[in-house]
Design a protein around this motif. Structure first.
Motif, PDB file in Angstrom:
ATOM      1  N   GLU A  93      -7.651   2.931   2.813  1.00  0.00           N
ATOM      2  CA  GLU A  93      -7.608   3.709   1.562  1.00  0.00           C
ATOM      3  C   GLU A  93      -7.910   2.818   0.360  1.00  0.00           C
ATOM      4  O   GLU A  93      -7.556   1.644   0.342  1.00  0.00           O
ATOM      5  N   TRP A  94      -8.533   3.390  -0.657  1.00  0.00           N
ATOM      6  CA  TRP A  94      -8.850   2.651  -1.880  1.00  0.00           C
ATOM      7  C   TRP A  94      -7.783   2.910  -2.935  1.00  0.00           C
ATOM      8  O   TRP A  94      -7.240   4.009  -3.006  1.00  0.00           O
ATOM      9  N   ASN A  95      -7.565   1.934  -3.788  1.00  0.00           N
ATOM     10  CA  ASN A  95      -6.656   2.046  -4.946  1.00  0.00           C
ATOM     11  C   ASN A  95      -5.250   2.489  -4.594  1.00  0.00           C
ATOM     12  O   ASN A  95      -4.630   3.258  -5.306  1.00  0.00           O
ATOM     13  N   THR A  96      -4.759   2.050  -3.454  1.00  0.00           N
ATOM     14  CA  THR A  96      -3.396   2.457  -3.094  1.00  0.00           C
ATOM     15  C   THR A  96      -2.440   1.273  -3.164  1.00  0.00           C
ATOM     16  O   THR A  96      -1.255   1.424  -2.916  1.00  0.00           O
ATOM     17  N   CYS A 155       0.860  -1.187   0.000  1.00  0.00           N
ATOM     18  CA  CYS A 155       0.000   0.000   0.000  1.00  0.00           C
ATOM     19  C   CYS A 155       0.896   1.236   0.000  1.00  0.00           C
ATOM     20  O   CYS A 155       1.809   1.331   0.820  1.00  0.00           O
ATOM     21  N   TRP A 183      -3.219  -8.645  -4.995  1.00  0.00           N
ATOM     22  CA  TRP A 183      -3.769  -7.295  -5.152  1.00  0.00           C
ATOM     23  C   TRP A 183      -5.147  -7.194  -4.520  1.00  0.00           C
ATOM     24  O   TRP A 183      -5.940  -8.136  -4.566  1.00  0.00           O
ATOM     25  N   SER A 229       7.197   5.225 -10.330  1.00  0.00           N
ATOM     26  CA  SER A 229       6.245   4.356  -9.624  1.00  0.00           C
ATOM     27  C   SER A 229       6.642   4.297  -8.148  1.00  0.00           C
ATOM     28  O   SER A 229       7.788   4.578  -7.786  1.00  0.00           O
ATOM     29  N   GLU A 285      -0.150  -1.417  -4.881  1.00  0.00           N
ATOM     30  CA  GLU A 285       0.568  -1.558  -6.154  1.00  0.00           C
ATOM     31  C   GLU A 285       1.533  -2.719  -6.112  1.00  0.00           C
ATOM     32  O   GLU A 285       2.042  -3.075  -5.050  1.00  0.00           O
ATOM     33  N   GLY A 308      -8.472  -4.095  -3.751  1.00  0.00           N
ATOM     34  CA  GLY A 308      -8.921  -2.742  -4.082  1.00  0.00           C
ATOM     35  C   GLY A 308      -8.740  -1.795  -2.913  1.00  0.00           C
ATOM     36  O   GLY A 308      -8.446  -0.621  -3.080  1.00  0.00           O
ATOM     37  N   GLN A 309      -8.909  -2.321  -1.701  1.00  0.00           N
ATOM     38  CA  GLN A 309      -8.817  -1.458  -0.518  1.00  0.00           C
ATOM     39  C   GLN A 309      -7.775  -2.006   0.454  1.00  0.00           C
ATOM     40  O   GLN A 309      -7.677  -3.230   0.638  1.00  0.00           O
ATOM     41  N   CYS A 310      -7.030  -1.120   1.059  1.00  0.00           N
ATOM     42  CA  CYS A 310      -6.034  -1.562   2.035  1.00  0.00           C
ATOM     43  C   CYS A 310      -6.743  -1.839   3.358  1.00  0.00           C
ATOM     44  O   CYS A 310      -7.468  -0.987   3.872  1.00  0.00           O
ATOM     45  N   ASN A 370       0.082   4.146   0.800  1.00  0.00           N
ATOM     46  CA  ASN A 370      -0.291   5.097   1.846  1.00  0.00           C
ATOM     47  C   ASN A 370       0.330   4.719   3.178  1.00  0.00           C
ATOM     48  O   ASN A 370       0.946   5.540   3.837  1.00  0.00           O
TER      49      ASN A 370
END
Ligand code: TYD
Ligand code: MG
Length: 452
Positions: A29-32, A10, A20, A183, A34, A22-24, A12
């Motif tokens: 947090e969403w979309n964090t 994550c 993977w 990145s 990678e 969608g949410q940590c 954040n």
């Protein structure tokens, strides 16, 4: 042998996951999350055996070689807490075009130290043109335009600089990992390598970081945890002034700010910020008032403008520029409840002139006074200033460093200052008249008295 592992982390909070999501789960947090490819070169046991860092008792640790490096820019020295600490990593972040490169180049070409300025964004010629624009008298500064971290490290070994500048961390990449430039894993990896270089060699490293649209530093949030100092360079592009604000400082206070003005020959320190943020006018206008805020050890006078008009739409508008809009709503509720002003049917606009953003509750009284002044169309004497927080029952509350604030008002020729009754003063024969009140009601009577 090097082993390659794929993990997801994550950007954040730094939490790691095997796949993977969608949410940590950790920070929500969403979309964090990678993908990150990790190459581990040694097995952990070997690492422990090779570890030769010494344990020392705190009494025996000498700090002599850690004397701070002074910069020829007193604003920055102050924000840093007295200069650059050897071996520290300083992150300067800000919006594109705000002047980050100008600021660091200005430092690099004025300091009496050997500086390596690494740019991944501009060519050597572009940097030279900028440097000539700032000053003709340039000190020992080496320019390298490179984005590969390994090659940068080689140049560091060759040149042996005393200060390193990296412009910007988002453009640097290492061969150790395959992720693309900019990145999250690249930024993390490059920063941690640079931290190692700084700690091992004692060379301070200044890195520039871009910020995203919502004002956060682009890349992992952990970047801020990794570095020693985070400075935000901010300002309004429509105004000349820029503020360097310390967000984190392991070696000094975070309440200091540095104020600069951008000219065609680079950034210049603003010695007298109060004059920048207040317009020196003699005639009083309705809706204007003067307040005093504090940053670190300095007090700054600011001008507040309010416009109150009848609401055209069903829901009245409350628009605030530079002042916290939640606090504005609270002050309006207090005005309605305690003073009986029918502000619920009015649009209220607040602006702190100069575009500066202030979070200091000591401006409450000035904001309320400007709203009342605009609402009643009665101007406030331009030689009067205000300095008090307002409590929920309409009482005036004490603010920090009141003596410092009064002395600034006095210095700038104000004749009257209105403060809270409980303020502890060590002022005896000041030229400025100090009026103390405990209730908002009494201030209103005093300020708008003569004009009733
Ligand atoms: P820059 O330092 O390139 O910003 P950043 O690195 O944060 O993206 O600053 C660019 C702006 O500053 C640009 O709009 C031109 C202006 N500028 C001046 O006004 N005077 C100067 O002397 C310099 C060098 C730049
Ligand atoms: Mg730049």
């Amino acid at each position: 042998m090097a082993t390659i592992k794929k993990i997801f982390s994550c950007n954040n909070c730094g939490a790691r996951y095997p796949k993977w999501m969608g949410q940590c789960v950790h920070c929500g947090e969403w979309n964090t999350i990678e993908e990150e490819i990790v190459k581990s070169k040694k097995n952990p046991e070997q690492k422990i055996l090779e570890n030769n860092s010494k344990v020392q008792e705190i009494k025996d640790i000498s700090t002599q070689k850690n004397e701070r490096i002074k910069i020829y820019d007193n604003e920055l020295n102050r924000v840093l807490g007295g200069g650059l600490v050897p071996g520290s990593l300083i992150l300067i972040s800000g919006e594109p075009g705000i002047g980050k490169s100008t600021l660091v180049l200005q430092i690099s070409i004025s300091i009496n130290k050997k500086v390596l300025y690494v740019s991944g964004e501009e060519s050597q010629q572009q940097i030279k043109i900028r440097a000539d624009r700032i000053s003709n008298d340039q000190t020992e500064c080496y320019i390298l335009t490179e984005t590969n971290l390994e090659l940068i490290l080689k140049s560091i070994e060759n040149i042996l600089p005393e200060i390193i500048v990296i412009d910007s961390i988002q453009t640097i990449q290492t061969d150790n990992i395959d992720n693309s430039q900019g990145s999250t894993p690249q930024i993390k990896e490059c920063t941690s390598t640079l931290i190692k270089v700084a700690k091992q060699t004692g060379i301070p490293i200044i890195i520039i970081g871009h910020i995203t649209k919502d004002g956060n530093i682009a890349g992992p949030k952990v970047l801020e945890h990794m570095v020693d100092v985070v400075l935000n360079f901010e300002g309004d592009k429509n105004h000349q002034y820029r503020i360097l604000r310390s967000k984190k400082n392991r070696f000094g206070s975070t309440s200091e700010i540095g104020i600069y003005e951008m000219f065609d020959k680079g950034l210049q320190i603003v010695k007298n910020p109060s004059e920048l943020f207040t317009s020196n006018r003699d005639e009083a206008l309705s809706g204007n008032s003067i307040g005093i805020t504090i940053d670190g050890n300095r007090s700054i006078m600011v001008e507040i403008q309010a416009l109150v008009s009848s609401a055209v739409y069903g829901t009245p508008q409350r628009i605030s520029n530079g002042f916290n809009s939640k606090r504005l709503n609270m002050l309006l509720a207090i005005l309605e409840k305690k003073l009986g002003f029918k502000i619920g049917v009015k649009d209220v606009f607040i602006n702190i002139t100069g575009g500066i953003k202030i979070e200091d509750p000591a401006l409450d009284l000035a904001v309320v006074s400007s709203i009342l002044s605009s609402n009643t169309n009665l101007s406030i004497d331009s030689k009067v200033c205000f300095c008090a927080e307002i409590g929920l029952s309409g009482e005036l509350r004490n603010v920090s460093n009141i003596n410092l604030r009064i002395s600034e008002a006095e210095r700038l020729g104000y004749e009257k200052i209105i403060i809270s009754k409980g303020s502890k003063l060590n002022y005896n024969n000041s030229k400025i008249q100090i009026l103390k009140f405990s209730k908002l009601n009494d201030v209103v009577k005093e300020v708008f008295r003569e004009q009733d």
